[in-house]
Design an enzyme around this catalytic site. Structure first.
Site, PDB file in Angstrom:
ATOM      1  N   LYS A 113       0.843  -1.209   0.000  1.00  0.00           N
ATOM      2  CA  LYS A 113       0.000   0.000   0.000  1.00  0.00           C
ATOM      3  C   LYS A 113       0.879   1.260   0.000  1.00  0.00           C
ATOM      4  O   LYS A 113       0.636   2.190  -0.759  1.00  0.00           O
ATOM      5  CB  LYS A 113      -0.960  -0.014   1.203  1.00  0.00           C
ATOM      6  N   THR A 114       1.892   1.255   0.847  1.00  0.00           N
ATOM      7  CA  THR A 114       2.783   2.420   0.909  1.00  0.00           C
ATOM      8  C   THR A 114       3.537   2.583  -0.406  1.00  0.00           C
ATOM      9  O   THR A 114       3.655   3.698  -0.948  1.00  0.00           O
ATOM     10  CB  THR A 114       3.807   2.251   2.063  1.00  0.00           C
ATOM     11  N   ASP A 158      -1.684   6.224   6.671  1.00  0.00           N
ATOM     12  CA  ASP A 158      -1.728   4.791   6.961  1.00  0.00           C
ATOM     13  C   ASP A 158      -2.693   4.540   8.125  1.00  0.00           C
ATOM     14  O   ASP A 158      -2.933   5.441   8.936  1.00  0.00           O
ATOM     15  CB  ASP A 158      -0.306   4.327   7.338  1.00  0.00           C
ATOM     16  N   THR A 207      -6.115  -1.926   6.906  1.00  0.00           N
ATOM     17  CA  THR A 207      -6.306  -3.382   6.905  1.00  0.00           C
ATOM     18  C   THR A 207      -7.766  -3.693   7.232  1.00  0.00           C
ATOM     19  O   THR A 207      -8.171  -4.842   7.198  1.00  0.00           O
ATOM     20  CB  THR A 207      -5.408  -4.031   7.985  1.00  0.00           C
ATOM     21  N   ARG A 266       6.758  -8.128   1.503  1.00  0.00           N
ATOM     22  CA  ARG A 266       7.636  -7.665   2.590  1.00  0.00           C
ATOM     23  C   ARG A 266       8.315  -8.857   3.272  1.00  0.00           C
ATOM     24  O   ARG A 266       9.493  -8.816   3.618  1.00  0.00           O
ATOM     25  CB  ARG A 266       6.830  -6.857   3.614  1.00  0.00           C
TER      26      ARG A 266
END
Ligand code: ADE
Length: 385
Positions: A113-114, A158, A207, A266
């Site tokens: 997302k980032t 976020d 989320t 990640r």
């Protein structure tokens, strides 16, 4: 180092020594209906496995890590449908010389997302300011950010479901009319002033899309979900990162890492770095499939990427509740894990690989989960599959 085999194991008699393995409070009392676990019991004795936690660690926000991020949409691997939607939005906004619509990205942590937010800014040729909702406690926190934006900038928030109410209300007018409403003074002399803002794009990440209020959700022009990555997409990501890190990796070695990465880039990048340490210290040279598997077993990472907490959740469901149905709060109480963390971090992947079902009566560990953990599923569980 015990690794749980996904292959069915020959049955072994239930005995005391096995019960003792559950000495961390999972199951002191074998349930009457318990099916004797066959073969190896899951290794629950080791500590939690931080390598598989999908949230970014502080060191992963460093400058050095930033070079692993793709910077353009064309470099971004996976999320094909989402990329197409974003590509069209970017092209349309450029042609019309407008800012991009506000975008809400949701999905489990670690999926990008980032990164996508930074890519959007790069593609649009604008700046990106990043923050997290809990940091926007006071009106002046969000006001300062909004007033500092340049025309077209991306503002990334976020965990947007965690916005304090006052901040959220300021965002309504900012998102809709690019206006900052401030109240000056107090009590009867209080006055409201509207300050025009530069047009900007808010990118919200969460989320828990269901936890957003509808006035906030309705102000996003685009609402997009990120899904878990396929093994071949993770393979490409591992190979790309290995290239940046100047590591020699075979396709098979990279695939082994991809397979154990819980569908999450990640985690894939993190495992790659740990395997690199292993190869370097042991002076093993090229990273083959066998070396990757050996290294990851040393880190106690299951062939499917399940970690200690996943195994514990499933084992508690099987051992204490005969596989379910069992409510989320009950699982949380029995394991000592936070219900929200179970729901947002652990369950999505277990659902994705078909080890867990959510039903109106509670969660059920599927027959596949029983088998993976070395148990024989009861007939009732087999009929669920
Ligand atoms: N690194 C992390 N996520 C990535 C992605 N989706 N594509 C390319 N590199 C990545």
């Amino acid at each position: 180092m015990a690794i749980i085999s996904s292959k069915p194991q020959p049955p072994e008699p239930d005995d005391l020594s096995q019960s003792e393995l559950f000495s961390d409070g999972i199951s002191k009392k074998p349930s009457g209906k318990r099916i004797p676990p066959n073969g190896k019991l899951p290794d629950l004795s080791n500590a939690k496995q931080p390598l598989l936690e999908p949230e970014a660690k502080p060191e992963e926000r460093s400058q050095q890590e930033e070079r692993l991020r793709p910077r353009r949409l064309s470099e971004y691997i996976g999320q094909k449908d989402l990329k197409e939607v974003l590509d069209i939005a970017i092209q349309a906004a450029k042609v019309r010389q407008e800012t991009l619509d506000h975008l809400l990205l949701y999905g489990p942590p670690g999926l990008g997302k980032t990164t996508l937010s930074l890519i959007l800014a790069e593609e649009m040729g604008v700046g990106c300011k990043m923050t997290t909702a809990p940091a926007l406690e006071r009106p002046r926190d969000i006001a300062g950010l909004l007033l500092g934006l340049q025309p077209g900038d991306v503002l990334f928030i976020d965990e947007i479901h965690r916005l304090p109410k006052v901040t959220e209300e300021i965002l309504y007018a900012a998102m809709e009319d690019f206006r900052l409403d401030v109240t000056l003074g107090k009590g009867s002399s209080a006055r409201t002033r509207s300050i025009p803002l530069k047009h900007f794009t808010l990118v919200g990440a969460t989320t828990r899309v269901g936890a957003l209020t509808s006035p906030l959700r309705d102000r996003f022009g685009l609402i997009q979900r990120l899904r878990f990555y396929e093994i071949d997409e993770l393979l490409q990501i591992v190979l790309r990162t290995a290239g940046i890190l100047k590591m020699a990796v075979s396709d098979e070695g990279a695939t082994e890492i991809a397979r154990r990465s819980r569908g999450t880039p990640r985690i894939a990048n993190r495992l790659l770095k740990r395997v690199r340490d292993y190869v370097q210290v042991k002076e093993l040279g090229n990273l083959t499939e066998a070396i990757a598997a050996e290294a990851l077993e040393r880190y106690n990472i299951d062939p499917l990427g399940l970690d200690w907490t996943d195994r514990r959740l499933l084992t508690v469901m099987i051992e204490n509740f005969n596989g379910g149905p069992v409510g989320l709060e009950t699982i949380a109480a029995a394991t000592g894990e936070d219900a929200q963390t179970i729901e947002e971090v652990y369950e999505p992947y277990l659902l994705q690989i078909g080890y867990l079902n959510r039903t109106p009566r509670g969660r059920i560990a599927t027959a596949a989960a029983w088998k993976h953990l070395g148990y024989t599923p009861p007939d009732s569980q087999l009929s669920i599959l």
